[in-house]
Design a protein around this motif. Structure first.
Motif, PDB file in Angstrom:
ATOM      1  N   LYS A 179      -2.478  51.147   4.132  1.00  0.00           N
ATOM      2  CA  LYS A 179      -1.676  50.351   3.184  1.00  0.00           C
ATOM      3  C   LYS A 179      -1.306  49.013   3.809  1.00  0.00           C
ATOM      4  N   GLN A 180      -0.944  49.038   5.080  1.00  0.00           N
ATOM      5  CA  GLN A 180      -0.593  47.806   5.793  1.00  0.00           C
ATOM      6  C   GLN A 180      -1.796  46.860   5.858  1.00  0.00           C
ATOM      7  N   ILE A 181      -2.968  47.409   6.167  1.00  0.00           N
ATOM      8  CA  ILE A 181      -4.182  46.594   6.224  1.00  0.00           C
ATOM      9  C   ILE A 181      -4.449  45.961   4.864  1.00  0.00           C
ATOM     10  N   ARG A 182      -4.389  46.771   3.818  1.00  0.00           N
ATOM     11  CA  ARG A 182      -4.702  46.284   2.474  1.00  0.00           C
ATOM     12  C   ARG A 182      -3.697  45.224   2.011  1.00  0.00           C
ATOM     13  N   GLN A 183      -2.420  45.389   2.344  1.00  0.00           N
ATOM     14  CA  GLN A 183      -1.405  44.416   1.927  1.00  0.00           C
ATOM     15  C   GLN A 183      -1.556  43.090   2.663  1.00  0.00           C
ATOM     16  N   LYS A 184      -1.845  43.151   3.969  1.00  0.00           N
ATOM     17  CA  LYS A 184      -1.937  41.926   4.774  1.00  0.00           C
ATOM     18  C   LYS A 184      -3.310  41.265   4.683  1.00  0.00           C
ATOM     19  N   TYR A 185      -4.357  42.092   4.606  1.00  0.00           N
ATOM     20  CA  TYR A 185      -5.717  41.572   4.654  1.00  0.00           C
ATOM     21  C   TYR A 185      -6.571  42.272   3.592  1.00  0.00           C
ATOM     22  N   PRO A 186      -6.401  41.935   2.331  1.00  0.00           N
ATOM     23  CA  PRO A 186      -7.104  42.665   1.256  1.00  0.00           C
ATOM     24  C   PRO A 186      -8.625  42.578   1.315  1.00  0.00           C
ATOM     25  N   SER A 187      -9.173  41.551   1.961  1.00  0.00           N
ATOM     26  CA  SER A 187     -10.632  41.409   1.995  1.00  0.00           C
ATOM     27  C   SER A 187     -11.291  42.123   3.173  1.00  0.00           C
ATOM     28  N   VAL A 188     -10.488  42.655   4.092  1.00  0.00           N
ATOM     29  CA  VAL A 188     -11.037  43.343   5.263  1.00  0.00           C
ATOM     30  C   VAL A 188     -11.724  44.639   4.828  1.00  0.00           C
ATOM     31  N   LYS A 189     -12.892  44.902   5.413  1.00  0.00           N
ATOM     32  CA  LYS A 189     -13.576  46.171   5.161  1.00  0.00           C
ATOM     33  C   LYS A 189     -13.052  47.212   6.140  1.00  0.00           C
ATOM     34  N   VAL A 190     -12.888  48.440   5.655  1.00  0.00           N
ATOM     35  CA  VAL A 190     -12.405  49.527   6.504  1.00  0.00           C
ATOM     36  C   VAL A 190     -13.456  50.629   6.528  1.00  0.00           C
ATOM     37  N   LEU A 191     -13.808  51.045   7.738  1.00  0.00           N
ATOM     38  CA  LEU A 191     -14.789  52.104   7.951  1.00  0.00           C
ATOM     39  C   LEU A 191     -14.097  53.253   8.672  1.00  0.00           C
ATOM     40  N   LEU A 192     -14.139  54.447   8.090  1.00  0.00           N
ATOM     41  CA  LEU A 192     -13.529  55.632   8.680  1.00  0.00           C
ATOM     42  C   LEU A 192     -14.630  56.510   9.274  1.00  0.00           C
ATOM     43  N   ALA A 193     -14.612  56.689  10.597  1.00  0.00           N
ATOM     44  CA  ALA A 193     -15.626  57.495  11.290  1.00  0.00           C
ATOM     45  C   ALA A 193     -15.079  58.907  11.499  1.00  0.00           C
ATOM     46  N   VAL A 194     -15.688  59.873  10.833  1.00  0.00           N
ATOM     47  CA  VAL A 194     -15.169  61.238  10.742  1.00  0.00           C
ATOM     48  C   VAL A 194     -15.793  62.155  11.794  1.00  0.00           C
ATOM     49  N   SER A 195     -14.931  62.906  12.478  1.00  0.00           N
ATOM     50  CA  SER A 195     -15.346  63.931  13.445  1.00  0.00           C
ATOM     51  C   SER A 195     -15.072  65.309  12.838  1.00  0.00           C
ATOM     52  N   PRO A 196     -16.111  66.024  12.372  1.00  0.00           N
ATOM     53  CA  PRO A 196     -15.883  67.300  11.685  1.00  0.00           C
ATOM     54  C   PRO A 196     -15.483  68.476  12.582  1.00  0.00           C
ATOM     55  N   ALA A 197     -15.921  68.492  13.847  1.00  0.00           N
ATOM     56  CA  ALA A 197     -15.659  69.636  14.727  1.00  0.00           C
ATOM     57  C   ALA A 197     -14.790  69.177  15.892  1.00  0.00           C
ATOM     58  N   VAL A 198     -13.612  69.783  16.014  1.00  0.00           N
ATOM     59  CA  VAL A 198     -12.613  69.282  16.966  1.00  0.00           C
ATOM     60  C   VAL A 198     -11.908  70.432  17.694  1.00  0.00           C
ATOM     61  N   PHE A 199     -11.138  70.050  18.692  1.00  0.00           N
ATOM     62  CA  PHE A 199     -10.260  70.999  19.365  1.00  0.00           C
ATOM     63  C   PHE A 199      -8.943  71.079  18.594  1.00  0.00           C
ATOM     64  N   ASP A 200      -8.238  72.193  18.760  1.00  0.00           N
ATOM     65  CA  ASP A 200      -6.961  72.386  18.062  1.00  0.00           C
ATOM     66  C   ASP A 200      -5.862  71.648  18.823  1.00  0.00           C
ATOM     67  N   MET A 201      -5.856  70.336  18.688  1.00  0.00           N
ATOM     68  CA  MET A 201      -4.938  69.512  19.465  1.00  0.00           C
ATOM     69  C   MET A 201      -3.476  69.624  19.049  1.00  0.00           C
ATOM     70  N   PRO A 202      -3.149  69.832  17.762  1.00  0.00           N
ATOM     71  CA  PRO A 202      -1.725  69.992  17.435  1.00  0.00           C
ATOM     72  C   PRO A 202      -1.047  71.121  18.209  1.00  0.00           C
ATOM     73  N   SER A 203      -1.812  72.148  18.602  1.00  0.00           N
ATOM     74  CA  SER A 203      -1.217  73.236  19.386  1.00  0.00           C
ATOM     75  C   SER A 203      -0.891  72.793  20.807  1.00  0.00           C
ATOM     76  N   ARG A 204      -1.455  71.655  21.222  1.00  0.00           N
ATOM     77  CA  ARG A 204      -1.188  71.110  22.553  1.00  0.00           C
ATOM     78  C   ARG A 204      -0.234  69.918  22.495  1.00  0.00           C
ATOM     79  N   ASP A 205       0.354  69.659  21.347  1.00  0.00           N
ATOM     80  CA  ASP A 205       1.143  68.451  21.131  1.00  0.00           C
ATOM     81  C   ASP A 205       2.271  68.298  22.146  1.00  0.00           C
ATOM     82  N   ASP A 206       2.493  67.068  22.584  1.00  0.00           N
ATOM     83  CA  ASP A 206       3.547  66.764  23.544  1.00  0.00           C
ATOM     84  C   ASP A 206       4.841  66.323  22.865  1.00  0.00           C
ATOM     85  N   GLY A 207       4.862  66.397  21.536  1.00  0.00           N
ATOM     86  CA  GLY A 207       6.042  65.957  20.798  1.00  0.00           C
ATOM     87  C   GLY A 207       6.028  64.483  20.462  1.00  0.00           C
ATOM     88  N   GLN A 208       5.072  63.747  20.997  1.00  0.00           N
ATOM     89  CA  GLN A 208       4.959  62.313  20.738  1.00  0.00           C
ATOM     90  C   GLN A 208       3.853  61.993  19.729  1.00  0.00           C
TER      91      GLN A 208
END
Length: 200
Positions: A33-62
């Protein structure tokens, strides 16, 4: 697969890597939303990783650990097969809505986040084609920006756009953002909390 393709013209591109089921939807949406409001003409590419480790279970609270796709200690290992020991697989249920709402293009970041140069061509082919099928795209962003002649051959044979770091990508951790036609990439986990919204 769809015919989605990324044309590199004079528009600035922001690529967000490591989009996964570990990512906090609300944080990504606020950033887009911030990108679109400040820079509406910018292209955004989302690179998806389908297979991952269960990182939320290792969360440090930050939040920095939770949004990663693999534990950072894996970078210290000499055997790349440690990246195969994934614990979760899937495409975020909110991805289609986010992509549509913020006019984003989708790419695959590989089935597993591993240096594809270390894989034989058949394994690269499986990773690239399978992950692109899951994401419904024809754009491949190699993990760690690492690729070789086999990667290029697979992409050429399948009419896949291979995103190469050498084509002018700037890391937002090292080069400050400017809407000047250059291309940037970022990992949201590098910017926990409100720090993320100060970089654009």
């Amino acid at each position: 697969m769809s015919e989605i393709s990324l044309s590199f013209d004079s528009a600035t591109v922001i690529r967000i890597d490591d989009i996964s089921v570990n990512l906090e939807e609300a944080r990504l949406e606020k950033f887009l939303k911030q990108i679109r409001q400040k820079y509406p003409s910018v292209k955004v590419l989302l690179a998806v990783s389908p297979a991952v480790f269960d990182m939320p279970s290792r969360d440090d609270g930050q939040g920095k650990i939770a949004e990663r796709v693999f534990p950072s200690i894996l970078n210290a290992h000499s055997d790349h097969k440690v990246f195969y020991l994934i614990e979760k697989i899937g495409i975020p249920h909110w991805l289609a809505r986010i992509t549509s709402s913020y006019n984003c293009l989708l790419a695959s970041h590989g089935l597993i986040h591993v240096d594809h140069r270390l894989l034989p061509v058949g394994a690269q082919e499986m990773s690239i084609i399978t992950s692109l099928s899951l994401v419904n795209s024809k754009i491949f962003v190699p993990p760690f920006n690492k690729y070789n002649a086999d990667t290029e051959l697979v992409c050429k044979n399948q009419s896949i756009d291979l995103i190469k770091w050498e084509d002018g990508w700037n890391h937002l951790g090292y080069q400050p953002f400017s809407d000047d036609g250059r291309n940037y990439y970022v990992h949201l986990h590098d910017y926990p909390g409100e720090k993320l919204f100060e970089i654009i």
